[in-house]
Design a protein around this motif. Sequence first.
Motif, PDB file in Angstrom:
ATOM      1  N   ASN A 139       0.822  -1.211   0.000  1.00  0.00           N
ATOM      2  CA  ASN A 139       0.000   0.000   0.000  1.00  0.00           C
ATOM      3  C   ASN A 139       0.859   1.266   0.000  1.00  0.00           C
ATOM      4  N   LYS A 140       2.012   1.173   0.652  1.00  0.00           N
ATOM      5  CA  LYS A 140       2.934   2.311   0.684  1.00  0.00           C
ATOM      6  C   LYS A 140       3.428   2.636  -0.731  1.00  0.00           C
ATOM      7  N   LYS A 141       3.751   1.610  -1.488  1.00  0.00           N
ATOM      8  CA  LYS A 141       4.206   1.815  -2.871  1.00  0.00           C
ATOM      9  C   LYS A 141       3.084   2.402  -3.725  1.00  0.00           C
ATOM     10  N   THR A 142       1.869   1.886  -3.500  1.00  0.00           N
ATOM     11  CA  THR A 142       0.715   2.411  -4.240  1.00  0.00           C
ATOM     12  C   THR A 142       0.486   3.879  -3.890  1.00  0.00           C
ATOM     13  N   SER A 143       0.613   4.192  -2.607  1.00  0.00           N
ATOM     14  CA  SER A 143       0.439   5.573  -2.145  1.00  0.00           C
ATOM     15  C   SER A 143       1.479   6.490  -2.781  1.00  0.00           C
ATOM     16  N   GLU A 144       2.725   6.043  -2.835  1.00  0.00           N
ATOM     17  CA  GLU A 144       3.800   6.839  -3.438  1.00  0.00           C
ATOM     18  C   GLU A 144       3.569   7.048  -4.932  1.00  0.00           C
ATOM     19  N   LYS A 145       3.011   6.037  -5.572  1.00  0.00           N
ATOM     20  CA  LYS A 145       2.713   6.125  -7.004  1.00  0.00           C
ATOM     21  C   LYS A 145       1.685   7.225  -7.280  1.00  0.00           C
ATOM     22  N   TYR A 146       0.571   7.199  -6.518  1.00  0.00           N
ATOM     23  CA  TYR A 146      -0.474   8.206  -6.747  1.00  0.00           C
ATOM     24  C   TYR A 146      -0.068   9.587  -6.239  1.00  0.00           C
ATOM     25  N   ALA A 147       0.802   9.627  -5.254  1.00  0.00           N
ATOM     26  CA  ALA A 147       1.321  10.912  -4.773  1.00  0.00           C
ATOM     27  C   ALA A 147       2.138  11.585  -5.877  1.00  0.00           C
ATOM     28  N   ALA A 148       2.948  10.770  -6.583  1.00  0.00           N
ATOM     29  CA  ALA A 148       3.766  11.304  -7.681  1.00  0.00           C
ATOM     30  C   ALA A 148       2.872  11.811  -8.816  1.00  0.00           C
ATOM     31  N   LEU A 149       1.831  11.053  -9.132  1.00  0.00           N
ATOM     32  CA  LEU A 149       0.915  11.453 -10.210  1.00  0.00           C
ATOM     33  C   LEU A 149       0.128  12.715  -9.841  1.00  0.00           C
ATOM     34  N   LEU A 192      -8.960  11.566   7.341  1.00  0.00           N
ATOM     35  CA  LEU A 192      -8.857  11.494   5.874  1.00  0.00           C
ATOM     36  C   LEU A 192     -10.230  11.457   5.220  1.00  0.00           C
ATOM     37  N   ASN A 193     -11.141  10.728   5.833  1.00  0.00           N
ATOM     38  CA  ASN A 193     -12.494  10.612   5.254  1.00  0.00           C
ATOM     39  C   ASN A 193     -13.273  11.923   5.300  1.00  0.00           C
ATOM     40  N   GLN A 194     -12.887  12.805   6.191  1.00  0.00           N
ATOM     41  CA  GLN A 194     -13.603  14.074   6.337  1.00  0.00           C
ATOM     42  C   GLN A 194     -13.193  15.111   5.289  1.00  0.00           C
ATOM     43  N   ILE A 195     -12.086  14.848   4.565  1.00  0.00           N
ATOM     44  CA  ILE A 195     -11.611  15.803   3.553  1.00  0.00           C
ATOM     45  C   ILE A 195     -12.454  15.660   2.284  1.00  0.00           C
ATOM     46  N   HIS A 196     -12.898  16.780   1.770  1.00  0.00           N
ATOM     47  CA  HIS A 196     -13.667  16.778   0.513  1.00  0.00           C
ATOM     48  C   HIS A 196     -12.688  16.834  -0.649  1.00  0.00           C
ATOM     49  N   LEU A 197     -12.658  15.782  -1.444  1.00  0.00           N
ATOM     50  CA  LEU A 197     -11.745  15.683  -2.584  1.00  0.00           C
ATOM     51  C   LEU A 197     -12.507  15.322  -3.856  1.00  0.00           C
ATOM     52  N   THR A 198     -11.980  15.808  -5.002  1.00  0.00           N
ATOM     53  CA  THR A 198     -12.598  15.466  -6.300  1.00  0.00           C
ATOM     54  C   THR A 198     -11.568  14.975  -7.311  1.00  0.00           C
ATOM     55  N   ALA A 199     -10.303  15.339  -7.144  1.00  0.00           N
ATOM     56  CA  ALA A 199      -9.254  14.969  -8.101  1.00  0.00           C
ATOM     57  C   ALA A 199      -8.991  13.463  -8.056  1.00  0.00           C
ATOM     58  N   GLU A 200      -8.883  12.853  -9.248  1.00  0.00           N
ATOM     59  CA  GLU A 200      -8.816  11.388  -9.375  1.00  0.00           C
ATOM     60  C   GLU A 200      -7.613  10.767  -8.656  1.00  0.00           C
ATOM     61  N   ASN A 201      -6.412  11.238  -8.966  1.00  0.00           N
ATOM     62  CA  ASN A 201      -5.203  10.649  -8.369  1.00  0.00           C
ATOM     63  C   ASN A 201      -5.130  10.908  -6.862  1.00  0.00           C
ATOM     64  N   THR A 202      -5.618  12.076  -6.446  1.00  0.00           N
ATOM     65  CA  THR A 202      -5.625  12.398  -5.015  1.00  0.00           C
ATOM     66  C   THR A 202      -6.617  11.511  -4.269  1.00  0.00           C
ATOM     67  N   LEU A 203      -7.736  11.208  -4.915  1.00  0.00           N
ATOM     68  CA  LEU A 203      -8.711  10.277  -4.310  1.00  0.00           C
ATOM     69  C   LEU A 203      -8.081   8.890  -4.134  1.00  0.00           C
ATOM     70  N   ARG A 204      -7.334   8.463  -5.154  1.00  0.00           N
ATOM     71  CA  ARG A 204      -6.672   7.158  -5.075  1.00  0.00           C
ATOM     72  C   ARG A 204      -5.550   7.175  -4.030  1.00  0.00           C
ATOM     73  N   LEU A 205      -4.905   8.323  -3.931  1.00  0.00           N
ATOM     74  CA  LEU A 205      -3.876   8.478  -2.896  1.00  0.00           C
ATOM     75  C   LEU A 205      -4.508   8.326  -1.516  1.00  0.00           C
ATOM     76  N   ARG A 206      -5.635   8.966  -1.321  1.00  0.00           N
ATOM     77  CA  ARG A 206      -6.319   8.856  -0.028  1.00  0.00           C
ATOM     78  C   ARG A 206      -6.701   7.401   0.258  1.00  0.00           C
TER      79      ARG A 206
END
Length: 296
Positions: free
Chosen positions: A152-162, A222-236
């Motif tokens: 999950n850490k690697k996945t998180s780093e991937k979407y953080a970069a994107l 984290l769940n309380q943050i309102h997000l719409t951006a695709e990669n940021t949603l996946r990062l969350r």
Amino acid sequence: MNIKFYGLMLFAIIFLAGCGNSLHADIKDYKMQMKDVQSEEKKLVKYIDELALDKVDQLIGSEVTDQKKRNLQEKEQVIQNKVLPQLAVYEDKMNKVKVDNPDIQEVHDIYISNFDEKKTFIHNIYTYISLYNHSIESNEEILGYTQIFEKNKKTSEKYAALASADKKEAKDYNQLTQVINHNNEELKTHVEELMNTSETSRRIAFIDNKLIPLLNGHVKSLNQIHLTAENTLRLRQSQLEIYYSLISYYKERKTAMKIEEKLRKLPVQNILSKAKEIKTLDNRYYQALKKLEEQD
């Protein structure tokens, strides 16, 4: 006087002969009753011999292989399915033995005392092997959660970069990373505090009362943050998975600590040393019975 004297002597001889016959009969009856008991004891000894307890220390405290795991699991099953049920049958037979003669009762008490030692030994070795097997399983669970965390850490780093590379996601990304960084600092402080706590009970209490509630709070933040951006949603989502894996990890760590604490209270070498003593335990009983028979 002479007639009375000889009469008393004759009475004493008859009385002593009667006592001897009574003891002889009581011993014979006792030994007949003990045949069933000793028959069940032999079955128990056979099952214990099959365990090859003299080799158990080769399976414990060293590198755990699949073969060693299977071997220990088999021993636990033998004790559970054969030894313990046979011990119960053996004990039931022993408890049904009726002894009225106080001299024989003294000898039988030795047998009962020996049985209690055998029973304690069997329960101790079963508890230790069961706990050790549980410890292996728990450590494998911990390893599994560690691997999930790394994935999950690697996945998180991937979407953080994107997300960081996309200007359209800057607002959402900055908002999310600010919360994540704050959470990580809190988590680091708590983990260091846990590592600096040596007493098992305090470590368990810390996980229950501080670490798990902290991680649950991080999930909520984290769940309380309102997000719409695709990669940021996946990062969350990947960051949430990290928190879930950490919650599972620390819950299992707590289980492992409890097991280790119990194992420490059961020194295996002391238990295994009893295995040799058990085989010669009844020598004193048979010597006492033989001595009583010789009085007959």
